[in-house]
Design an enzyme around this catalytic site. Structure first.
Site, PDB file in Angstrom:
ATOM      1  N   ASN A 185      -5.407  -2.555   9.325  1.00 24.08           N
ATOM      2  CA  ASN A 185      -5.542  -1.376   8.468  1.00 24.08           C
ATOM      3  C   ASN A 185      -5.424  -1.850   7.028  1.00 24.08           C
ATOM      4  O   ASN A 185      -4.324  -2.156   6.559  1.00 24.08           O
ATOM      5  CB  ASN A 185      -4.433  -0.376   8.818  1.00 24.08           C
ATOM      6  CG  ASN A 185      -4.436   0.830   7.906  1.00 24.08           C
ATOM      7  OD1 ASN A 185      -5.321   0.984   7.065  1.00 24.08           O
ATOM      8  ND2 ASN A 185      -3.426   1.678   8.064  1.00 24.08           N
TER       9      ASN A 185
ATOM     10  N   LYS B 236      -5.792  -0.211   4.441  1.00 24.04           N
ATOM     11  CA  LYS B 236      -5.299   0.864   3.564  1.00 24.04           C
ATOM     12  C   LYS B 236      -6.164   0.935   2.289  1.00 24.04           C
ATOM     13  O   LYS B 236      -7.362   0.685   2.372  1.00 24.04           O
ATOM     14  CB  LYS B 236      -3.803   0.682   3.276  1.00 24.04           C
ATOM     15  CG  LYS B 236      -3.001   0.533   4.585  1.00 24.04           C
ATOM     16  CD  LYS B 236      -1.522   0.665   4.425  1.00 24.04           C
ATOM     17  CE  LYS B 236      -0.836   0.544   5.790  1.00 24.04           C
ATOM     18  NZ  LYS B 236       0.601   0.727   5.724  1.00 24.04           N
TER      19      LYS B 236
ATOM     20  N   HIS C 178      -2.196   8.678  10.595  1.00 25.78           N
ATOM     21  CA  HIS C 178      -1.286   7.656  10.060  1.00 25.78           C
ATOM     22  C   HIS C 178      -0.160   8.353   9.297  1.00 25.78           C
ATOM     23  O   HIS C 178      -0.379   9.386   8.655  1.00 25.78           O
ATOM     24  CB  HIS C 178      -2.057   6.707   9.139  1.00 25.78           C
ATOM     25  CG  HIS C 178      -1.262   5.495   8.777  1.00 25.78           C
ATOM     26  ND1 HIS C 178      -0.284   5.525   7.816  1.00 25.78           N
ATOM     27  CD2 HIS C 178      -1.265   4.242   9.277  1.00 25.78           C
ATOM     28  CE1 HIS C 178       0.275   4.318   7.731  1.00 25.78           C
ATOM     29  NE2 HIS C 178      -0.310   3.518   8.613  1.00 25.78           N
TER      30      HIS C 178
ATOM     31  N   GLU D  50       1.137   7.755   6.561  1.00 30.42           N
ATOM     32  CA  GLU D  50       0.857   7.939   5.136  1.00 30.42           C
ATOM     33  C   GLU D  50      -0.004   9.183   4.908  1.00 30.42           C
ATOM     34  O   GLU D  50       0.109   9.845   3.882  1.00 30.42           O
ATOM     35  CB  GLU D  50       0.210   6.668   4.561  1.00 30.42           C
ATOM     36  CG  GLU D  50       1.253   5.564   4.425  1.00 30.42           C
ATOM     37  CD  GLU D  50       0.727   4.149   4.547  1.00 30.42           C
ATOM     38  OE1 GLU D  50      -0.491   3.933   4.446  1.00 30.42           O
ATOM     39  OE2 GLU D  50       1.564   3.240   4.762  1.00 30.42           O
TER      40      GLU D  50
ATOM     41  N   GLU E 166       4.131   3.610  15.267  1.00 27.52           N
ATOM     42  CA  GLU E 166       4.478   2.992  13.988  1.00 27.52           C
ATOM     43  C   GLU E 166       5.710   3.692  13.418  1.00 27.52           C
ATOM     44  O   GLU E 166       5.577   4.738  12.754  1.00 27.52           O
ATOM     45  CB  GLU E 166       3.323   3.127  12.990  1.00 27.52           C
ATOM     46  CG  GLU E 166       2.057   2.415  13.400  1.00 27.52           C
ATOM     47  CD  GLU E 166       1.199   2.043  12.195  1.00 27.52           C
ATOM     48  OE1 GLU E 166       0.920   0.851  12.032  1.00 27.52           O
ATOM     49  OE2 GLU E 166       0.853   2.934  11.402  1.00 27.52           O
TER      50      GLU E 166
ATOM     51  N   GLY F 250       5.533  -1.530   5.982  1.00 21.90           N
ATOM     52  CA  GLY F 250       5.540  -2.109   4.643  1.00 21.90           C
ATOM     53  C   GLY F 250       6.917  -2.489   4.148  1.00 21.90           C
ATOM     54  O   GLY F 250       7.094  -2.748   2.960  1.00 21.90           O
TER      55      GLY F 250
ATOM     56  N   SER G 197       5.166  -3.806   9.879  1.00 21.96           N
ATOM     57  CA  SER G 197       5.584  -5.146   9.464  1.00 21.96           C
ATOM     58  C   SER G 197       5.298  -6.232  10.504  1.00 21.96           C
ATOM     59  O   SER G 197       6.058  -7.198  10.630  1.00 21.96           O
ATOM     60  CB  SER G 197       7.066  -5.152   9.063  1.00 21.96           C
ATOM     61  OG  SER G 197       7.271  -4.305   7.941  1.00 21.96           O
TER      62      SER G 197
HETATM   63  P1  13P Z   1       2.507  -2.943   7.506  1.00 22.76           P
HETATM   64  O1  13P Z   1       1.978  -3.919   8.538  1.00 22.76           O
HETATM   65  O2  13P Z   1       2.123  -3.314   6.107  1.00 22.76           O
HETATM   66  O3  13P Z   1       3.955  -2.662   7.710  1.00 22.76           O
HETATM   67  O4  13P Z   1       1.733  -1.554   7.763  1.00 22.76           O
HETATM   68  C1  13P Z   1       1.698  -1.053   9.053  1.00 22.76           C
HETATM   69  C2  13P Z   1       0.747   0.068   9.069  1.00 22.76           C
HETATM   70  O5  13P Z   1       0.993   1.113   8.487  1.00 22.76           O
HETATM   71  C3  13P Z   1      -0.511  -0.123   9.785  1.00 22.76           C
HETATM   72  O6  13P Z   1      -1.184   1.074   9.963  1.00 22.76           O
END
Ligand code: 13P
Length: 250
Positions: free
Chosen positions: A9, A11, A96, A98, A166, A172, A211
């Site tokens: 992803n 992002k 997601h 976010e 997740e 992150g 992560s």
């Molecule tokens: P990270 O791997 O940066 O923690 O992000 C995970 C994520 O949100 C994947 O969709």
């Protein structure tokens, strides 16, 4: 059990030069990875066409990071599932955390998007996961249970759809859930899927995300009921993403 799915992803990262360079490096390096994993990258909308062009004929599929629930219409700024399909995308991340946080997406919204994606022929990757506060209050199973019940439409388990667990506090942050936590949550999610969809619930892949990196991927991917990984930050470096892919089980 089907092959593990390793999904990147990206992002909101990637101007054209960077995104093209990353896609090309993935293409060039994937030969060293072994063929255990199924691979997909999800660039921002603006880089999907470029990624599809560069990765055509490789093992990489390309996906979006969201879509609208309507197939077309007066929705300024939104992208419909058939538009993603039209560009050559085959997958789409939905719900997601976010988007649940920043765009106030509810389970019901996510469910309608999953229906739209499926109708357009996309594989939905549906994200669930608890916040730190919900875990501290021992509400992680309730939270994820409700998300599964609310976000997955009737018949989900009969299609190719994937669930991604997740935990929000692991995204992150460099903090991953422990192997025990992942095992417990994935077993819980499996039980919920079977409760909701019967036997078909056994066939749904459950990815872990939060992560994941080249150093911890092998341990996380070895946990029972982990059907792959959804990778954020580490998917922006080709060598790291390919190392994660190399850790997958067939
Ligand atoms: P990270 O791997 O940066 O923690 O992000 C995970 C994520 O949100 C994947 O969709």
């Amino acid at each position: 059990m089907s092959r593990q799915l390793i999904a990147g992803n990206w992002k909101m990262n990637g101007l054209t030069a960077d995104a093209d360079g990353l896609a090309q490096a993935l293409r060039d390096g994937v030969g060293q990875v072994g063929d255990a994993a199924e691979l997909v990258v999800c660039p921002p909308f603006t880089q999907i066409a470029g990624a599809v062009r560069i990765l055509a004929g490789s093992r990489f599929a390309v996906g979006g990071q969201d879509c609208h629930m309507a197939a077309k219409g007066a929705h300024t700024g939104d992208i419909a599932a058939p538009m993603l399909r039209d560009l050559g995308a085959t997958h789409v991340i939905l719900g997601h955390s976010e988007r649940r946080q920043n765009h106030k997406e509810l389970d019901e919204t996510v469910r309608e998007k999953v229906v739209a994606a499926t109708e357009a022929g996309l594989v939905p990757i549906v994200c669930v996961g608890e916040t730190e506060d919900q875990r501290s209050a021992d509400g992680h199973e309730d939270t994820v249970g409700w998300q599964i019940k609310g976000s997955l439409p009737h018949g989900f388990a009969d299609g190719p759809g994937v669930v991604a667990y997740e935990p929000v506090w692991a995204i992150g942050t460099g903090r991953t859930a422990t192997g025990d936590d992942v095992a417990t949550m994935h077993a819980f999610i499996r039980a919920e899927l079977v409760r909701q969809f019967g036997d078909a619930g056994h066939g749904v892949r459950i990815l872990y995300g939060g992560s994941v990196n080249a150093g911890n991927a092998a341990a996380l991917l070895a946990v029972p009921e982990v059907g792959g990984a959804l990778v954020g930050g580490a998917s922006l470096a080709a060598a790291d993403f390919l190392a994660i892919a190399a850790a997958a089980r067939g």
